[in-house]
Motif scaffolding. Structure first.
Motif, PDB file in Angstrom:
ATOM      1  N   VAL A  81       0.847  -1.198   0.000  1.00  0.00           N
ATOM      2  CA  VAL A  81       0.000   0.000   0.000  1.00  0.00           C
ATOM      3  C   VAL A  81       0.884   1.249   0.000  1.00  0.00           C
ATOM      4  O   VAL A  81       1.588   1.511   0.974  1.00  0.00           O
ATOM      5  N   PRO A  82       0.875   2.046  -1.089  1.00  0.00           N
ATOM      6  CA  PRO A  82       1.716   3.257  -1.132  1.00  0.00           C
ATOM      7  C   PRO A  82       1.103   4.364  -0.273  1.00  0.00           C
ATOM      8  O   PRO A  82      -0.008   4.825  -0.537  1.00  0.00           O
ATOM      9  N   SER A  83       1.822   4.772   0.766  1.00  0.00           N
ATOM     10  CA  SER A  83       1.284   5.821   1.641  1.00  0.00           C
ATOM     11  C   SER A  83       2.382   6.395   2.512  1.00  0.00           C
ATOM     12  O   SER A  83       3.311   5.684   2.907  1.00  0.00           O
ATOM     13  N   TYR A  84       2.255   7.694   2.802  1.00  0.00           N
ATOM     14  CA  TYR A  84       3.147   8.342   3.770  1.00  0.00           C
ATOM     15  C   TYR A  84       2.319   8.711   4.989  1.00  0.00           C
ATOM     16  O   TYR A  84       1.211   9.235   4.869  1.00  0.00           O
ATOM     17  N   LEU A  85       2.850   8.449   6.184  1.00  0.00           N
ATOM     18  CA  LEU A  85       2.152   8.766   7.425  1.00  0.00           C
ATOM     19  C   LEU A  85       2.745  10.031   8.039  1.00  0.00           C
ATOM     20  O   LEU A  85       3.923  10.057   8.415  1.00  0.00           O
ATOM     21  N   GLY A  86       1.924  11.090   8.113  1.00  0.00           N
ATOM     22  CA  GLY A  86       2.367  12.350   8.709  1.00  0.00           C
ATOM     23  C   GLY A  86       1.472  12.746   9.874  1.00  0.00           C
ATOM     24  O   GLY A  86       0.494  12.065  10.195  1.00  0.00           O
ATOM     25  N   SER A  87       1.793  13.860  10.505  1.00  0.00           N
ATOM     26  CA  SER A  87       1.040  14.345  11.670  1.00  0.00           C
ATOM     27  C   SER A  87      -0.430  14.566  11.302  1.00  0.00           C
ATOM     28  O   SER A  87      -0.733  15.224  10.316  1.00  0.00           O
ATOM     29  N   SER A  88      -1.330  14.034  12.138  1.00  0.00           N
ATOM     30  CA  SER A  88      -2.757  14.175  11.864  1.00  0.00           C
ATOM     31  C   SER A  88      -3.327  15.435  12.511  1.00  0.00           C
ATOM     32  O   SER A  88      -3.125  15.678  13.702  1.00  0.00           O
ATOM     33  N   PHE A  89      -4.092  16.203  11.732  1.00  0.00           N
ATOM     34  CA  PHE A  89      -4.766  17.393  12.254  1.00  0.00           C
ATOM     35  C   PHE A  89      -6.014  17.037  13.057  1.00  0.00           C
ATOM     36  O   PHE A  89      -6.534  17.867  13.783  1.00  0.00           O
ATOM     37  N   ALA A  90      -6.471  15.806  12.948  1.00  0.00           N
ATOM     38  CA  ALA A  90      -7.670  15.391  13.677  1.00  0.00           C
ATOM     39  C   ALA A  90      -7.442  15.420  15.180  1.00  0.00           C
ATOM     40  O   ALA A  90      -8.397  15.479  15.959  1.00  0.00           O
ATOM     41  N   PHE A  91      -6.182  15.387  15.608  1.00  0.00           N
ATOM     42  CA  PHE A  91      -5.873  15.375  17.037  1.00  0.00           C
ATOM     43  C   PHE A  91      -5.842  16.772  17.658  1.00  0.00           C
ATOM     44  O   PHE A  91      -5.896  16.906  18.880  1.00  0.00           O
ATOM     45  N   ILE A  92      -5.716  17.808  16.837  1.00  0.00           N
ATOM     46  CA  ILE A  92      -5.420  19.137  17.388  1.00  0.00           C
ATOM     47  C   ILE A  92      -6.469  19.607  18.389  1.00  0.00           C
ATOM     48  O   ILE A  92      -6.144  19.998  19.515  1.00  0.00           O
ATOM     49  N   GLY A  93      -7.736  19.571  17.993  1.00  0.00           N
ATOM     50  CA  GLY A  93      -8.793  20.064  18.878  1.00  0.00           C
ATOM     51  C   GLY A  93      -8.863  19.323  20.192  1.00  0.00           C
ATOM     52  O   GLY A  93      -8.933  19.941  21.269  1.00  0.00           O
ATOM     53  N   VAL A  94      -8.827  17.976  20.142  1.00  0.00           N
ATOM     54  CA  VAL A  94      -8.951  17.195  21.373  1.00  0.00           C
ATOM     55  C   VAL A  94      -7.694  17.281  22.224  1.00  0.00           C
ATOM     56  O   VAL A  94      -7.765  17.259  23.458  1.00  0.00           O
ATOM     57  N   VAL A  95      -6.510  17.379  21.602  1.00  0.00           N
ATOM     58  CA  VAL A  95      -5.270  17.530  22.371  1.00  0.00           C
ATOM     59  C   VAL A  95      -5.263  18.866  23.112  1.00  0.00           C
ATOM     60  O   VAL A  95      -4.905  18.935  24.292  1.00  0.00           O
ATOM     61  N   ILE A  96      -5.680  19.928  22.441  1.00  0.00           N
ATOM     62  CA  ILE A  96      -5.756  21.249  23.090  1.00  0.00           C
ATOM     63  C   ILE A  96      -6.757  21.208  24.244  1.00  0.00           C
ATOM     64  O   ILE A  96      -6.501  21.725  25.339  1.00  0.00           O
ATOM     65  N   ALA A  97      -7.909  20.550  24.016  1.00  0.00           N
ATOM     66  CA  ALA A  97      -8.915  20.452  25.075  1.00  0.00           C
ATOM     67  C   ALA A  97      -8.406  19.619  26.251  1.00  0.00           C
ATOM     68  O   ALA A  97      -8.622  19.976  27.420  1.00  0.00           O
ATOM     69  N   ALA A  98      -7.719  18.519  25.974  1.00  0.00           N
ATOM     70  CA  ALA A  98      -7.257  17.620  27.036  1.00  0.00           C
ATOM     71  C   ALA A  98      -6.095  18.205  27.833  1.00  0.00           C
ATOM     72  O   ALA A  98      -5.990  17.996  29.049  1.00  0.00           O
ATOM     73  N   SER A  99      -5.232  18.960  27.148  1.00  0.00           N
ATOM     74  CA  SER A  99      -4.017  19.467  27.802  1.00  0.00           C
ATOM     75  C   SER A  99      -4.125  20.915  28.250  1.00  0.00           C
ATOM     76  O   SER A  99      -3.268  21.405  28.994  1.00  0.00           O
ATOM     77  N   GLY A 100      -5.166  21.627  27.797  1.00  0.00           N
ATOM     78  CA  GLY A 100      -5.307  23.041  28.155  1.00  0.00           C
ATOM     79  C   GLY A 100      -4.214  23.897  27.542  1.00  0.00           C
ATOM     80  O   GLY A 100      -3.843  24.932  28.114  1.00  0.00           O
ATOM     81  N   TYR A 101      -3.707  23.515  26.375  1.00  0.00           N
ATOM     82  CA  TYR A 101      -2.606  24.248  25.736  1.00  0.00           C
ATOM     83  C   TYR A 101      -3.039  25.653  25.341  1.00  0.00           C
ATOM     84  O   TYR A 101      -4.120  25.855  24.787  1.00  0.00           O
TER      85      TYR A 101
END
Length: 428
Positions: A79-99
């Motif tokens: 399967v040809p694919s590159y794995l990079g940083s996911s933007f789907a995490f940004i909102g929940v990470v900010i909410a969980a960490s209070g960044y």
């Protein structure tokens, strides 16, 4: 067929403008050049996502390379694919960490624990898909649901650059100058420059920012001392996870979004190559999930298959998975360069804010594109209400509390879309 025979055949196909399949191989010089192009394609988003969450961009680049190699091994190089940083995490990470939106994230540990939980959930779903196939996903998350969820990711994040990344009127004007620069590059250029619209727009805006601040004294000057003092080679700032139930419950549902992204990407590559990759879907999910767990265990972001690199494949018609091995090795080398990390950290915050406005907007529009591509019928009230309610839940950051646990924004929108569609479909 031996490696030399594959290379001769592939070079002949390439000269005729044909498709180079996932299991075909080019000459190593051409494979290397293609690898460089894929590193450039993933670079902007893979670096931007950790910066928006307060993570170390060097680790994100390093783990994108390691994650891509893990994916290659688990999918058997099919399967040809590159794995990079996911933007789907940004909102929940900010909410969980209070960044707060600037500098290193002081509560990165709880975010990493949540990312590992998400990777585990994703891996388990991959095992189920490998056993049962993908039909249940497509029934659970039809295009009206996936389009709404993807759009919500961008819309939910919109307030971050607008509210938190411009401390003055000058900074706001620089944000505007940045997104106009990116737009002009996208429309006025052609070829590789156009494909690198985010990176080129960012460089142009940074140069203009330096002229206005360092040259004319209109704002906070660009500080290059960190780049000069940084070593060429060194270890990135690794971090350890902390397992908090609240953070894990908040971040783990992102697995549903990652699964939908990966599913769409594999379907896209199948359509472009004419080679059915659905049989590797479960392995692809597990590869992405394990890569996310490994990344989170050392301080990296969650990873996902990258549409940017699929775009490069579509343009070049080269789908050889060997290209991604080369790109991954290059990313690992960059990850061990503190000078590279210092260069990224020197980008002015308003410029990053302007780029973020573009990226988050593109994510939102990508959701709408899913509706258009799949001809979602909005004259059907079921589709209309699922999309309408989901968009407002996510954009307005609608929050539901269950005791001490709060599910907000992207989480309520994701689960809300899935459950509401199931309810309305059953009711009909």
């Amino acid at each position: 067929m031996g490696m030399l025979d594959w290379t001769k055949k592939s070079n002949a196909v390439l000269q005729q403008g044909g498709v180079i399949g996932p299991d075909e191989r080019l000459s190593w010089p051409l494979t290397t050049v293609m690898g460089v192009q894929h590193v450039i394609a993933m670079f902007g988003a893979t670096v931007l996502a950790p910066l928006l969450m307060g993570f170390d961009p060097n680790i994100a680049i390093l783990m994108s390379g390691i994650g891509t190699l893990i994916f290659f091994v688990i999918t058997g190089g099919k399967v040809p694919s590159y794995l990079g940083s996911s933007f789907a995490f940004i909102g929940v990470v900010i909410a969980a960490s209070g960044y707060a939106g600037q500098g290193p994230n002081p509560n990165i540990g709880v975010a990493l624990g949540g990312i590992i939980a998400c990777g585990l959930a994703y891996t388990l779903m991959g095992a189920v898909v490998q056993a049962l196939g993908t039909g249940w996903i497509e029934r659970l998350m039809p295009p009206v649901v996936t389009g709404a969820v993807v759009a919500v990711i961008g819309l939910n994040l919109a307030s971050i650059p607008v509210k938190n990344m411009a401390a003055s009127n000058f900074d706001s004007w620089m944000q505007a100058l940045t997104f106009v620069s990116v737009a002009l590059v996208a429309v006025m250029t052609r070829g590789m420059l156009q494909r690198l619209l985010i990176l080129v727009g960012l460089v142009v805006a940074t140069v203009m920012y330096a002229v206005l601040t360092n040259g004319l004294g209109l704002g906070k000057p660009v500080d290059l001392s960190g780049i000069a003092n940084a070593a060429w080679i060194g270890l990135p700032g690794f971090a350890a996870p902390v397992f908090s139930a609240n953070a894990m419950l908040l971040i783990a549902p992102v697995a549903i979004i990652l699964m939908a992204e990966n599913l769409g990407h594999i379907k896209a590559v199948t359509a472009m190559t004419g080679k059915n990759l659905d049989v590797y879907m479960g392995r692809a999910f597990m590869g992405d999930g394990i890569a996310t767990m490994v990344s989170g265990s050392v301080g990296g972001t969650g990873v996902t298959t990258y549409a940017e690199n699929i775009g490069v494949m579509a343009a070049t018609k080269i789908y050889s998975t060997a290209v991604f091995v080369v790109a991954a090795l290059m990313a690992i080398v960059l990850g061990f360069s503190p000078k590279f990390g210092a260069l990224i950290q020197a980008i002015p915050l308003p410029v990053m804010g302007g780029v973020s406005i573009v990226v988050f907007g593109l994510i939102a529009v990508a959701g709408a594109k899913i509706w258009v591509d799949n001809k979602v019928d909005f004259s059907d009230n079921k589709n209309l209400l699922v999309a309408a309610i989901t968009l407002v839940l996510g954009t307005g950051d609608f929050t539901l509390k269950f005791g001490q646990f709060a599910l907000g924004g992207i989480g309520t929108a994701t689960f809300g879309a899935i459950l509401l569609y199931a309810l309305l479909r059953r009711g009909k």
